[in-house]
Design a protein around this motif. Structure first.
Motif, PDB file in Angstrom:
ATOM      1  N   UNK A   1      10.655  -6.681  45.702  1.00 23.71           N
ATOM      2  CA  UNK A   1      10.982  -6.265  44.328  1.00 23.71           C
ATOM      3  C   UNK A   1      10.288  -7.146  43.295  1.00 23.71           C
ATOM      4  N   UNK A   2      10.169  -8.442  43.589  1.00 24.09           N
ATOM      5  CA  UNK A   2       9.501  -9.324  42.625  1.00 24.09           C
ATOM      6  C   UNK A   2       8.079  -8.825  42.371  1.00 24.09           C
ATOM      7  N   UNK A   3       7.410  -8.383  43.445  1.00 22.60           N
ATOM      8  CA  UNK A   3       6.038  -7.885  43.301  1.00 22.60           C
ATOM      9  C   UNK A   3       5.981  -6.475  42.731  1.00 22.60           C
ATOM     10  N   UNK A   4       6.918  -5.628  43.165  1.00 24.07           N
ATOM     11  CA  UNK A   4       6.797  -4.210  42.819  1.00 24.07           C
ATOM     12  C   UNK A   4       7.569  -3.798  41.573  1.00 24.07           C
ATOM     13  N   UNK A   5       8.383  -4.711  41.011  1.00 22.31           N
ATOM     14  CA  UNK A   5       9.005  -4.416  39.709  1.00 22.31           C
ATOM     15  C   UNK A   5       8.140  -4.941  38.574  1.00 22.31           C
ATOM     16  N   UNK A   6       7.185  -5.765  38.940  1.00 19.25           N
ATOM     17  CA  UNK A   6       6.314  -6.374  37.937  1.00 19.25           C
ATOM     18  C   UNK A   6       5.446  -5.302  37.276  1.00 19.25           C
ATOM     19  N   UNK A   7       5.113  -5.502  36.002  1.00 15.82           N
ATOM     20  CA  UNK A   7       4.341  -4.456  35.308  1.00 15.82           C
ATOM     21  C   UNK A   7       2.922  -4.302  35.859  1.00 15.82           C
ATOM     22  N   UNK A   8       2.472  -5.274  36.682  1.00 17.09           N
ATOM     23  CA  UNK A   8       1.150  -5.120  37.307  1.00 17.09           C
ATOM     24  C   UNK A   8       1.185  -4.115  38.460  1.00 17.09           C
ATOM     25  N   UNK A   9       2.378  -3.863  39.007  1.00 14.25           N
ATOM     26  CA  UNK A   9       2.481  -2.911  40.115  1.00 14.25           C
ATOM     27  C   UNK A   9       2.282  -1.498  39.571  1.00 14.25           C
ATOM     28  N   UNK A  10       1.777  -0.611  40.422  1.00 16.20           N
ATOM     29  CA  UNK A  10       1.532   0.766  39.969  1.00 16.20           C
ATOM     30  C   UNK A  10       2.853   1.444  39.615  1.00 16.20           C
TER      31      UNK A  10
ATOM     32  N   UNK B   1       1.068   3.670  51.245  1.00 20.21           N
ATOM     33  CA  UNK B   1      -0.010   2.735  51.632  1.00 20.21           C
ATOM     34  C   UNK B   1       0.193   1.376  50.981  1.00 20.21           C
ATOM     35  N   UNK B   2       0.681   1.365  49.727  1.00 18.41           N
ATOM     36  CA  UNK B   2       0.945   0.081  49.069  1.00 18.41           C
ATOM     37  C   UNK B   2       2.195  -0.563  49.675  1.00 18.41           C
ATOM     38  N   UNK B   3       3.181   0.289  49.920  1.00 21.90           N
ATOM     39  CA  UNK B   3       4.488  -0.178  50.401  1.00 21.90           C
ATOM     40  C   UNK B   3       4.365  -0.839  51.774  1.00 21.90           C
ATOM     41  N   UNK B   4       3.550  -0.230  52.651  1.00 26.09           N
ATOM     42  CA  UNK B   4       3.470  -0.675  54.050  1.00 26.09           C
ATOM     43  C   UNK B   4       2.847  -2.067  54.164  1.00 26.09           C
ATOM     44  N   UNK B   5       2.205  -2.543  53.088  1.00 26.32           N
ATOM     45  CA  UNK B   5       1.621  -3.887  53.110  1.00 26.32           C
ATOM     46  C   UNK B   5       2.686  -4.965  53.207  1.00 26.32           C
ATOM     47  N   UNK B   6       3.931  -4.594  52.907  1.00 26.67           N
ATOM     48  CA  UNK B   6       5.043  -5.551  53.036  1.00 26.67           C
ATOM     49  C   UNK B   6       5.455  -5.563  54.500  1.00 26.67           C
ATOM     50  N   UNK B   7       5.000  -6.625  55.204  1.00 26.41           N
ATOM     51  CA  UNK B   7       5.048  -6.623  56.668  1.00 26.41           C
ATOM     52  C   UNK B   7       6.390  -7.031  57.240  1.00 26.41           C
TER      53      UNK B   7
ATOM     54  N   UNK C   1       8.291   9.554  49.921  1.00 24.03           N
ATOM     55  CA  UNK C   1       7.331   8.997  48.963  1.00 24.03           C
ATOM     56  C   UNK C   1       5.931   9.559  49.207  1.00 24.03           C
ATOM     57  N   UNK C   2       5.097   9.643  48.167  1.00 27.34           N
ATOM     58  CA  UNK C   2       3.718  10.122  48.385  1.00 27.34           C
ATOM     59  C   UNK C   2       2.949   9.116  49.245  1.00 27.34           C
TER      60      UNK C   2
END
Ligand SMILES: Cc1cc2nc3c(=O)[nH]c(=O)nc-3n(C[C@H](O)[C@H](O)[C@H](O)COP(=O)(O)OP(=O)(O)OC[C@H]3O[C@@H](n4cnc5c(N)ncnc54)[C@H](O)[C@@H]3O)c2cc1C
Length: 283
Positions: free
Chosen positions: A194-203, A85-91, A79-80
């Motif tokens: 997935x709930x956070x990152x499938x949402x249309x607010x996610x990049x 950086x966004x992904x790693x916030x999921x601790x 991944x780029x």
């Protein structure tokens, strides 16, 4: 309820963006592990496939989350860095990343498709709008991105030629550089991701990975994934203010005429729904 699909998806490379991928390396458990763990707390309980399915739905509906933690998944992801950086916030996952101190970085960068080059959204300060940029601007921006990436990578190689340490030589490489990691997470925390990152607010760029992982889960844990779609992803959480407004919108006199069966609402789930409606009426 043993899932035969797992053999087919282990190790398969699912392409993401221009150079990335998701590969499921290993999985411990499947839908039956969730049911098995839940039975420890609920006694012998159910036996048939249908009953197993409704047990999974019940657990998801009531946020009885620990049985979902019995399933563990290990992924290899490319991944780029800006997505990482966004992904790693999921601790709540275990990560081991490619080391730019130990190994040379590869000449691999993310370049957006022209349809992803959109104007800044006026409503959402964090996102892009639906509005595309014109073709000429899009071509120029993409060309400039490529040139900068090429320039910075050539400079990186020059630093390495001068025997500069890899850990220093890499520091000017852009966020579009691809990295790789192993990522291990349990199913409960993966659903939260997935709930956070499938949402249309996610990049868009992280959503692409979310969608691929969702496709893998549809095959690996089909019952749990359907329950996730029904009770988390496509459910709505309303505030007290919103419920008060909703109370005015809903016509409660029609409540008895509703064919709940056609909405897949029956038994215990229907009673729970009626309880919720009562709560709205009494608010
Ligand atoms: C659309 C979007 C926009 C975002 N914008 C920004 C932004 O502008 N800036 C920014 O910094 N971040 C931003 N984030 C990241 C966001 O704030 C969260 O850090 C990220 O989504 C991880 O969520 P999480 O903490 O719930 O997940 P996880 O880290 O996976 O944690 C899961 C849950 O475990 C619990 N938990 C884990 N660790 C702790 C802890 N140390 N203490 C207490 N509870 C814990 C919490 O209940 C948490 O919800 C954004 C995320 C999204 C989806």
């Amino acid at each position: 309820m043993i899932n035969e699909n797992i053999k087919e998806i282990i190790g398969k490379e699912y392409k993401c963006l221009n150079k990335g991928f998701v590969r499921l390396i290993d999985i411990m458990g499947d839908d039956s592990s969730i049911v098995q763990a839940a039975r420890v707390s609920y006694g012998k309980g159910t036996k048939s496939v249908n009953e197993d399915l409704s047990l999974i739905n019940y657990l998801m509906r009531n946020r009885h989350t620990s049985p979902f933690e019995m399933v563990e998944l290990k992924f290899h992801i490319k991944l780029p860095i800006f997505v990482a950086r966004q992904w790693i916030r999921h601790r709540t996952a275990n990560v081991n990343e490619y080391s730019g101190r130990y190994s040379e970085m590869k000449n691999e960068f993310y370049i957006p498709e022209s349809e992803q080059l959109r104007l800044q959204s006026a409503i959402n300060k964090q996102g892009r709008s639906e509005e595309l940029v014109d073709n000429e601007t899009s071509d120029t921006v993409i060309e400039q991105m490529k040139n900068t990436q090429e320039f910075l990578f050539t400079e990186y190689e020059n630093f390495l030629d001068k025997k500069i340490a890899r850990e220093i030589a890499r520091i000017n490489l852009p966020l579009s550089t691809y990295t790789e990691w192993y990522w291990k997470i349990d199913l409960h925390n993966l659903f939260h991701f997935l709930e956070l990152r499938l949402d249309h607010h996610a990049q868009y760029e992280i959503r692409v990975y979310g969608e691929v992982i969702a496709d893998i889960l549809k095959l690996a844990v089909p019952y749990a994934y359907t329950a996730f779609e029904d009770y988390m992803l496509n459910s709505v959480n309303l505030s007290k203010k919103e419920l008060t407004a909703l109370k005015e919108i809903i016509s409660f006199d029609k409540f008895d005429q509703i064919n709940f069966d056609s909405h897949r609402l029956k038994g215990r789930e229907l009673s729970e729904f009626k309880e919720k409606i009562k709560k709205i009426i009494n608010i």
